[in-house]
Enzyme design. Sequence first.
Site, PDB file in Angstrom:
ATOM      1  N   HIS A 152       0.830  -1.198   0.000  1.00  0.00           N
ATOM      2  CA  HIS A 152       0.000   0.000   0.000  1.00  0.00           C
ATOM      3  C   HIS A 152       0.868   1.253   0.000  1.00  0.00           C
ATOM      4  O   HIS A 152       2.074   1.185   0.245  1.00  0.00           O
ATOM      5  CB  HIS A 152      -0.950   0.010   1.204  1.00  0.00           C
ATOM      6  CG  HIS A 152      -0.303  -0.200   2.540  1.00  0.00           C
ATOM      7  ND1 HIS A 152       0.679   0.611   3.054  1.00  0.00           N
ATOM      8  CD2 HIS A 152      -0.494  -1.153   3.484  1.00  0.00           C
ATOM      9  CE1 HIS A 152       1.038   0.181   4.247  1.00  0.00           C
ATOM     10  NE2 HIS A 152       0.359  -0.903   4.529  1.00  0.00           N
TER      11      HIS A 152
HETATM   12  P1  TYD Z   1      -2.357  -4.015   7.392  1.00  0.00           P
HETATM   13  O1  TYD Z   1      -2.425  -2.579   6.962  1.00  0.00           O
HETATM   14  O2  TYD Z   1      -2.843  -5.048   6.435  1.00  0.00           O
HETATM   15  O3  TYD Z   1      -0.872  -4.374   7.831  1.00  0.00           O
HETATM   16  P2  TYD Z   1       0.446  -4.419   6.917  1.00  0.00           P
HETATM   17  O4  TYD Z   1       0.383  -3.246   6.008  1.00  0.00           O
HETATM   18  O5  TYD Z   1       1.552  -4.335   7.854  1.00  0.00           O
HETATM   19  O6  TYD Z   1       0.445  -5.733   6.203  1.00  0.00           O
HETATM   20  O7  TYD Z   1      -3.127  -4.133   8.768  1.00  0.00           O
HETATM   21  C1  TYD Z   1      -3.587  -5.360   9.284  1.00  0.00           C
HETATM   22  C2  TYD Z   1      -4.815  -5.110  10.135  1.00  0.00           C
HETATM   23  O8  TYD Z   1      -4.485  -4.330  11.278  1.00  0.00           O
HETATM   24  C3  TYD Z   1      -5.895  -4.358   9.383  1.00  0.00           C
HETATM   25  O9  TYD Z   1      -7.150  -4.925   9.743  1.00  0.00           O
HETATM   26  C4  TYD Z   1      -5.833  -2.958   9.928  1.00  0.00           C
HETATM   27  C5  TYD Z   1      -5.278  -3.153  11.324  1.00  0.00           C
HETATM   28  N1  TYD Z   1      -4.445  -2.018  11.791  1.00  0.00           N
HETATM   29  C6  TYD Z   1      -4.917  -1.195  12.783  1.00  0.00           C
HETATM   30  O10 TYD Z   1      -6.042  -1.357  13.306  1.00  0.00           O
HETATM   31  N2  TYD Z   1      -4.117  -0.160  13.217  1.00  0.00           N
HETATM   32  C7  TYD Z   1      -2.882   0.056  12.695  1.00  0.00           C
HETATM   33  O11 TYD Z   1      -2.178   1.003  13.112  1.00  0.00           O
HETATM   34  C8  TYD Z   1      -2.406  -0.810  11.642  1.00  0.00           C
HETATM   35  C9  TYD Z   1      -1.049  -0.609  11.022  1.00  0.00           C
HETATM   36  C10 TYD Z   1      -3.232  -1.841  11.236  1.00  0.00           C
END
Ligand code: TYD
Length: 140
Positions: free
Chosen positions: A53
């Site tokens: 992302h």
């Molecule tokens: P995600 O953005 O997919 O993590 P990464 O980019 O590291 O692979 O996030 C995974 C899950 O965690 C998603 O449901 C959103 C949640 N999340 C939060 O609630 N708060 C946060 O600060 C982050 C980074 C993720």
Amino acid sequence: MNNFFNVRMLEFNSIGDERGKLVVCEGEGDIPFALKRVFYIYGSSNSVVRGNHANRKSEFVLINVSGSSKVKIKDGKGNEMIYLLNRPHTGIYIPAMVWKEMYDFSADSVLLCLSSEHYNQDDYIRDYGDYMRQQNEWDA
Ligand code: TYD
């Protein structure tokens, strides 16, 4: 907007003595923004790709405080770079609107993520096509 070329590795001061090492990351100093959020990622296998992302507003510093991982960054215009995070006193600074993928996690990887913003899912662009379109609109 193309922040791709502002991505850089940061080296933090590691204060060491006979008791071990201590690394300090101060917001608006060692970290080039004021911190609002800290999260960390561990237990990801080496076949997993995380991130995938870009963020409209949030800036990040990623530090492998244990183990190692790689970060691939892209600008949606053909530029790509891969950074290896494998030292607890270094981190990568990733400004807003840079596509990022984290992968190749070692079994002992703990990836500390510092962010300039509170979590807001509307800040995330998770589709690479949308990201490319947004990047190209900046040029128009
Ligand atoms: P995600 O953005 O997919 O993590 P990464 O980019 O590291 O692979 O996030 C995974 C899950 O965690 C998603 O449901 C959103 C949640 N999340 C939060 O609630 N708060 C946060 O600060 C982050 C980074 C993720």
